[in-house]
Design a protein around this motif. Structure first.
Motif, short mmCIF file in Angstrom:
data_model
loop_
_atom_site.label_atom_id
_atom_site.label_comp_id
_atom_site.label_asym_id
_atom_site.label_seq_id
_atom_site.Cartn_x
_atom_site.Cartn_y
_atom_site.Cartn_z
N MET A 1 -5.87 5.37 4.28
CA MET A 1 -6.03 5.90 2.92
C MET A 1 -7.45 5.64 2.41
O MET A 1 -8.10 6.55 1.87
N ASP A 2 -7.93 4.42 2.60
CA ASP A 2 -9.28 4.08 2.14
C ASP A 2 -10.33 4.89 2.88
O ASP A 2 -11.35 5.31 2.29
N GLY A 3 -10.10 5.12 4.18
CA GLY A 3 -11.06 5.90 4.96
C GLY A 3 -11.17 7.34 4.45
O GLY A 3 -12.28 7.89 4.38
N ASP B 1 -10.44 8.31 1.37
CA ASP B 1 -11.07 8.24 0.05
C ASP B 1 -12.59 8.13 0.19
O ASP B 1 -13.35 8.80 -0.53
N ALA B 2 -13.06 7.29 1.12
CA ALA B 2 -14.49 7.10 1.30
C ALA B 2 -15.18 8.38 1.76
O ALA B 2 -16.38 8.56 1.54
N ARG B 3 -14.44 9.26 2.40
CA ARG B 3 -15.01 10.51 2.90
C ARG B 3 -14.79 11.67 1.93
O ARG B 3 -15.03 12.84 2.28
N ARG C 1 0.83 -1.20 0.00
CA ARG C 1 0.00 0.00 0.00
C ARG C 1 0.87 1.26 0.00
O ARG C 1 0.53 2.27 -0.61
N GLY D 1 -3.06 1.53 4.72
CA GLY D 1 -4.05 1.39 3.65
C GLY D 1 -5.46 1.67 4.14
O GLY D 1 -6.26 2.29 3.42
N SER D 2 -5.78 1.24 5.35
CA SER D 2 -7.11 1.52 5.90
C SER D 2 -7.33 3.02 6.09
O SER D 2 -8.44 3.53 5.85
N ARG E 1 -9.72 12.44 -0.55
CA ARG E 1 -8.52 11.99 -1.24
C ARG E 1 -7.78 13.13 -1.93
O ARG E 1 -6.56 13.27 -1.82
#
Length: 576
Positions: A401-403, A405-407, A231, A398-399, A410
């Protein structure tokens, strides 16, 4: 009886500690390795004579001296150094898991055997004249410094008591000097011009991630296989990646001070005293610009005085393992997913249009490299466990980063990700862990700057940079501050600069990276090492003897820098 017995105990303890090490073969070697033991026995013989008929007191002194030698045996076997005052301060409950890992049968048996020797030795040695004992031991002690100059002992000549006593003495005397210690040098790498990125991240939120015990050499991003942090590599695909970034100190707490305050730590100043050092921290600077600021640490602020580093530095919110709670506890802290969840809760509570400055300090990667679940790599030895720990840290990154992005965060986030220091696994004789040496496995770290949507490809930077420049670089990217902040300077500047670093947990050491050259100087012994890391990346062949003038210049620079930095830090404390 007692002095002769103590000599036997010290010899047995030293041999147990040296077992397994590659020792130089020389006629000077016995003197080089045992001269400090000899001097301690001579000193005890004098005390024993003074005590005279007070046998109970003399036996108590003998027991204390012998027991401490026994306690140090597993420490020397594992870390190749007796306990120093810094190591005693670090040996708290926080690293209980690391300590208990070495409560192995071989170590227990060796300690038991030397303890038995301590009990029997005074009676087996018989009554030896103090003069008969002292004369050869004193001769050994007087010849010791000359022998140590001829035999590279790596500090293993130290008696447990002399190591503790010497570590309480100051390494350098403060002496003021206003110089740019990193200027000049011989860097011949391409001078990448990143001035076009000045201010491009204005208004973006900032995520500062300090990866625990993460050396560059173990990552796929720097050519290692397998890639234990995929990641991170994915984030680096569109980022500025620095190939030769160096920590200023191979330990997390003082290293964090250098990053937050753009100021080098110094020899001989306890970390608790850093609380008084006035500095324009990055959190305080961005807080004044309307940023929400927070620091989340999966470990514990009480360890090694981290409270003194992060307290009153401009963070609106500070949380460690005790605040986070977590789902899995170790002596060092809590699981990373629990910390990530807490971070995202904090972000969710902020207004969507308010920028934030987040500092995330994971503990995954720290010895003993435990993870909540098995990793993808074989678990054959410590290095394998370390790889799995880095992979676990990467999943947490990675979690996060994904969090974001989901909000929808990003494209309005600036990422600064680096290793706080490296980790060694015996690449050099006696070099294990991270705090004791200055080889690249200890101080060369990953560093990348990612700004999704702004940096669209991977840009590799070959010139040497230092983590002390992190604050100045971040503010430069945001257009939120000067390019020079105290002792740090923006990495967007094309001008090459040296990286300076030091270590003081065991031996006092200073070093620098200047273009292709890496220099290490031992304050205790005066021994120097110079490597061309472009042709000798593993630092195997010192070229110091062929570059005498350059070595002399580097040594003088580092000595002056050490004295000046101690003075500079004391000046910062006096301003508070």
């Amino acid at each position: 009886m007692r002095p002769a017995g103590l000599l036997v105990v010290f010899v047995a303890a030293k041999m147990a500690g040296l077992w397994g090490h590659h020792l130089p073969l020389s006629a000077w070697s016995p003197i080089a390795y045992f001269w400090q033991d000899a001097l301690v026995v001579v000193a005890f013989a004098v005390v024993d004579a003074v005590l005279g008929t007070r046998a109970r007191t003399a036996w108590a002194a003998y027991a204390v001296l012998a027991c401490y030698a026994v306690v140090n045996i597993p420490v020397v076997r594992v870390l190749s150094t007796p306990l120093t005052s810094s190591m005693w301060r670090a040996a708290r409950g926080t690293i209980a898991d690391s300590i208990w890992l070495y409560a192995t049968w071989p170590n227990v048996v060796v300690m038991a055997l030397v303890s038995a020797v301590a009990c029997a030795a005074p009676w087996c040695a018989g009554r030896v004249s103090r003069l008969q004992l002292a004369a050869p031991l004193l001769a050994c002690g007087l010849l010791g410094p000359a022998a140590a100059a001829r035999v590279e002992t790596l500090g293993l000549e130290r008696n447990a008591w002399t190591a503790l006593g010497l570590s309480m003495m100051p390494y350098v005397a403060a002496h003021g000097a206003e110089l740019d210690w990193r200027q000049g040098g011989i860097d011949r790498t391409r001078r990448d011009d990143f001035s076009r990125f000045r201010g491009v991240a204005a208004g973006r939120s900032v995520v500062l991630v300090s990866l625990e015990s993460t050396a560059a050499r173990y990552l796929g991003l720097y050519g290692a296989s397998p890639d234990v942090m995929p990641r991170l590599s994915a984030l680096a695909a569109s980022a500025i990646v620095f190939d030769n970034a160096y920590a200023v100190y191979p330990e997390s707490i003082k290293g964090l001070f250098s990053i937050l305050c753009s100021t080098y730590p110094a020899f001989d100043i306890p970390v608790e005293n850093y609380a008084d050092a006035a500095c324009p921290s990055i959190a305080a600077t961005l807080g004044r610009r309307g940023y929400a600021t927070a620091l989340f640490h999966s470990g514990r602020f009480m360890y090694l005085g981290m409270n003194a580093i992060v307290g009153h530095r401009g963070y609106d919110r500070l949380e460690d393992a005790g605040d986070i709670g977590g789902h899995r506890h170790s002596s060092f802290g809590v699981d990373e997913p629990a910390t990530i969840a807490r971070i995202l809760e904090w972000i969710d509570a902020l207004p969507s249009d308010r920028p934030f400055f987040l500092t995330y300090l994971p503990i995954a990667g720290h010895h003993p490299y435990d993870t909540p679940e098995p990793g993808p790599f074989p678990d054959r030895d410590e290095r394998d466990r370390y790889r799995n720990a880095l992979h676990y840290a990467d999943a947490a990154l990675g979690s996060l980063m994904d969090g974001l992005d989901a909000r929808g965060r990003r494209d309005d986030t600036l990422w600064i990700v680096f290793g706080d220091h490296g980790e060694a696994f015996g690449q050099h004789e006696g070099n294990f862990g991270h705090t004791f040496q200055l080889y690249d496995e200890n101080v060369r770290v990953p560093l990348l700057i990612a700004a999704p949507g702004l940096i669209r490809e991977q840009l590799r930077v070959q010139r040497t940079v230092s983590l002390i420049d992190t604050t100045a670089t971040t503010l430069d990217l945001l257009g939120a501050g000067p390019r020079v902040v105290l002792q740090g300077r923006s990495m967007l500047d094309a001008e090459p600069r040296m990286a300076l670093f030091f270590a003081d947990y065991s031996l006092g050491m200073v070093g620098l990276r200047d273009g292709p050259l890496k220099f290490i100087y031992e304050l205790d012994s005066g021994r120097t090492r110079l490597f061309d890391v472009t042709t000798d990346p593993d630092e195997r062949r010192s070229i110091a003897s062929a570059r005498a003038a350059q070595v002399c210049g580097y040594e003088q620079l580092l000595r002056s820098w050490s004295a000046a930095q101690k003075d500079a830090l004391e000046q910062l404390r006096s301003r508070n």
